[in-house]
Design a protein around this motif. Structure first.
Motif, mmCIF file in Angstrom:
data_model
loop_
_atom_site.group_PDB
_atom_site.id
_atom_site.type_symbol
_atom_site.label_atom_id
_atom_site.label_comp_id
_atom_site.label_asym_id
_atom_site.label_seq_id
_atom_site.Cartn_x
_atom_site.Cartn_y
_atom_site.Cartn_z
ATOM 1 N N THR A 1 0.827 -1.120 0.080
ATOM 2 C CA THR A 1 -0.100 0.166 0.035
ATOM 3 C C THR A 1 1.003 1.215 0.167
ATOM 4 N N THR A 2 0.343 2.435 -0.169
ATOM 5 C CA THR A 2 1.078 3.721 -0.327
ATOM 6 C C THR A 2 0.308 4.384 0.705
ATOM 7 N N THR A 3 0.923 5.012 1.676
ATOM 8 C CA THR A 3 0.338 5.968 2.702
ATOM 9 C C THR A 3 1.104 7.307 2.827
ATOM 10 N N SER A 4 0.132 8.439 3.310
ATOM 11 C CA SER A 4 0.923 9.811 3.373
ATOM 12 C C SER A 4 1.370 9.950 4.586
ATOM 13 N N SER A 5 2.560 10.604 4.687
ATOM 14 C CA SER A 5 3.145 11.038 5.845
ATOM 15 C C SER A 5 2.954 12.376 6.100
ATOM 16 N N LEU A 6 3.239 13.002 7.328
ATOM 17 C CA LEU A 6 3.040 14.068 7.799
ATOM 18 C C LEU A 6 3.749 15.156 6.863
ATOM 19 N N PHE A 7 4.829 14.619 6.243
ATOM 20 C CA PHE A 7 5.437 15.669 5.170
ATOM 21 C C PHE A 7 4.661 15.834 4.416
ATOM 22 N N GLN A 8 3.854 15.134 4.009
ATOM 23 C CA GLN A 8 2.792 15.255 2.851
ATOM 24 C C GLN A 8 1.838 16.042 3.289
ATOM 25 N N ALA A 9 1.075 15.646 4.555
ATOM 26 C CA ALA A 9 -0.184 16.107 4.998
ATOM 27 C C ALA A 9 -0.290 17.443 5.512
ATOM 28 N N THR A 10 1.049 17.966 5.908
ATOM 29 C CA THR A 10 1.157 19.601 6.329
ATOM 30 C C THR A 10 1.535 20.134 4.900
ATOM 31 N N GLY A 11 1.418 19.868 4.034
ATOM 32 C CA GLY A 11 1.723 20.693 2.694
ATOM 33 C C GLY A 11 3.242 20.995 2.476
ATOM 34 N N GLU A 12 4.173 20.422 3.256
ATOM 35 C CA GLU A 12 5.619 20.672 3.047
ATOM 36 C C GLU A 12 6.136 20.103 1.753
ATOM 37 N N ALA A 13 5.471 19.143 1.483
ATOM 38 C CA ALA A 13 6.093 18.276 0.219
ATOM 39 C C ALA A 13 5.391 18.541 -0.964
ATOM 40 N N ALA A 14 6.004 18.568 -2.071
ATOM 41 C CA ALA A 14 5.363 18.709 -3.605
ATOM 42 C C ALA A 14 4.959 17.700 -4.120
ATOM 43 N N GLY A 15 4.006 17.574 -4.944
ATOM 44 C CA GLY A 15 3.560 16.419 -5.689
ATOM 45 C C GLY A 15 3.257 14.960 -5.011
ATOM 46 N N THR A 16 3.940 14.226 -5.346
ATOM 47 C CA THR A 16 3.759 12.668 -4.709
ATOM 48 C C THR A 16 4.817 12.528 -3.437
ATOM 49 N N SER A 17 5.946 13.764 -3.324
ATOM 50 C CA SER A 17 6.667 13.218 -2.233
ATOM 51 C C SER A 17 6.100 13.541 -0.932
ATOM 52 N N GLY A 18 6.387 12.804 -0.070
ATOM 53 C CA GLY A 18 6.068 12.579 1.294
ATOM 54 C C GLY A 18 4.944 11.397 1.275
ATOM 55 N N TYR A 19 4.817 10.612 0.177
ATOM 56 C CA TYR A 19 4.312 9.329 0.411
ATOM 57 C C TYR A 19 5.174 8.246 0.572
ATOM 58 N N VAL A 20 4.892 7.266 1.510
ATOM 59 C CA VAL A 20 5.652 6.216 1.703
ATOM 60 C C VAL A 20 4.967 4.835 1.124
#
Length: 386
Positions: A107-126
């Protein structure tokens, strides 16, 4: 039948109890593991611990001291370490059992790096993958080719469907998380505001000679609420009628002398001081939660946070939809459309006692709303019994 009578008899007592919400504490969970102490320390100094504690349905992937030492040896600034550690915090609940029973094996999940808007595009997903031999692997979607896959080590703590704390073998990182950027203390705050739709307010900061006060406050932590250009334009006639000291106070009233991320503001309802406070003259305001929105209440008017300009410890800047009006300078909101029968504006609190009474009533209303979920939960349980 007797059970039913007992439950019905206890229902009034249950509903009269204060509604309390469970709160986990990641610092306490990790405290019993000395080999994770460095990870625990950096969650605190980056303020990620506060973010974790306010969230529900979350997974924290801790790494041991050796892995953290390797990260620290790269001499990244603190805000870069925060971005990297944010990749270790998933916005979903993954227990050991769930990790080993993924329907499709990955599976692919969202990290806090993505959820807080700090990451662009798909960056921040694991990406999480069930590997042959009973192992589970973790790898950021945009990781570099030579980055090793981290694997599940053990469970540290688990509160079903609320928080799962696990240990993994390696640091999770990505080029985006490691990307160099200006440190918050190096940012020209007023220039940033001007470029992001808050030029009018940045001009006021300079005009009132308060720019140095803002810049010097960044080192110790600063949160700025920047009215949009449109909001300030409609307020300017009232602003120009103030004394020089009054105008300065209005500008300083839009900043809190501590760092707050948006998540921290969502979890910290209550009274806060501003840069305009001087001794016993408390220029304070109240932070309120309204679902996903954060509102700022001044006893005269209420503004809502509409966007984030920068959020990197020790500085955060948020755009708001109205100018904040301190009660020391305004009895009523001059922009309010509320009129009395004779055409005059409806008066606001005329004394501190009246303002305090209004605060108490508002607080009581909020407490009743918070208790609503508790009452509905009890009713739902009883419905399943009958």
């Amino acid at each position: 039948m007797q059970l039913r009578i007992l439950i019905l008899g206890l229902l009034p007592l249950v509903l009269s109890l204060p509604a309390t919400a469970h709160a986990h504490n990641i610092t306490h969970i990790l405290a019993g593991y000395p080999d994770l102490s460095t990870f625990n320390h950096y969650l605190t100094v980056t303020h990620l611990a506060a973010e974790i504690n306010l969230r529900r349905t979350i997974t924290v992937c801790a790494v041991d001291n050796a892995a953290m030492d390797d990260l620290i040896s790269k001499n990244y600034p603190l805000y870069t370490i925060k971005n990297i550690l944010s990749l270790h915090i998933f916005a979903d609940y993954f227990s050991s059992k769930k990790l080993h029973q993924m329907p499709k094996g990955s599976t692919t999940t969202s990290s806090l790096f993505q959820a807080t808007g700090e990451a662009a595009g798909t960056s921040g997903y694991v990406d999480i993958t069930d590997i042959k031999g009973g192992k589970v692997g973790f790898l950021p979607v945009d990781s570099s080719e030579n980055q090793p896959m981290a694997t599940f080590v053990k469970t540290i703590g688990d509160l079903p469907y609320d928080i799962s704390v696990i240990q993994i073998s390696h640091i999770l990182t990505s080029p985006e998380a490691e990307a160099p950027s200006s440190a918050p203390t190096d940012v020209n705050v007023t220039s940033l505001m001007a470029k992001q739709g808050c030029k009018a307010f940045s001009d006021l900061i300079r005009a009132e000679g308060t720019e140095d006060t803002f810049l010097q406050s960044v080192v110790g932590g600063l949160t700025i609420f920047c009215p949009s250009d449109d909001a300030l334009k409609s307020f300017m006639p009232s602003y120009t009628n103030l004394t020089s000291d009054g105008r300065t106070s209005v500008v300083l009233y839009h900043a809190i002398p501590t760092y707050n991320s948006l998540g921290m503001l969502r979890s910290s309802s209550g009274l806060v001081n501003t840069l305009a406070t001087e001794g016993a003259n408390k220029y304070d305001l109240t932070v309120l939660n309204d679902g996903d929105n954060v509102k700022l209440e001044t006893k005269v008017n209420t503004a809502t946070i509409k966007g984030t300009l920068i959020d990197a410890d020790p500085l955060s800047v948020f755009k708001i939809d109205r100018v904040l009006l301190p009660r020391q300078l305004f009895k009523v909101d001059p922009l309010s459309k509320s009129k009395s029968s004779n055409g005059a504006e409806s008066p606001g609190p005329s004394t501190d006692d009246e303002a305090a009474a209004a605060d108490i009533n508002s607080s009581n209303d909020r407490e009743r709303i918070r208790g609503g979920w508790f009452v509905m939960s009890v009713i739902g349980i009883l419905a399943t019994i009958f």
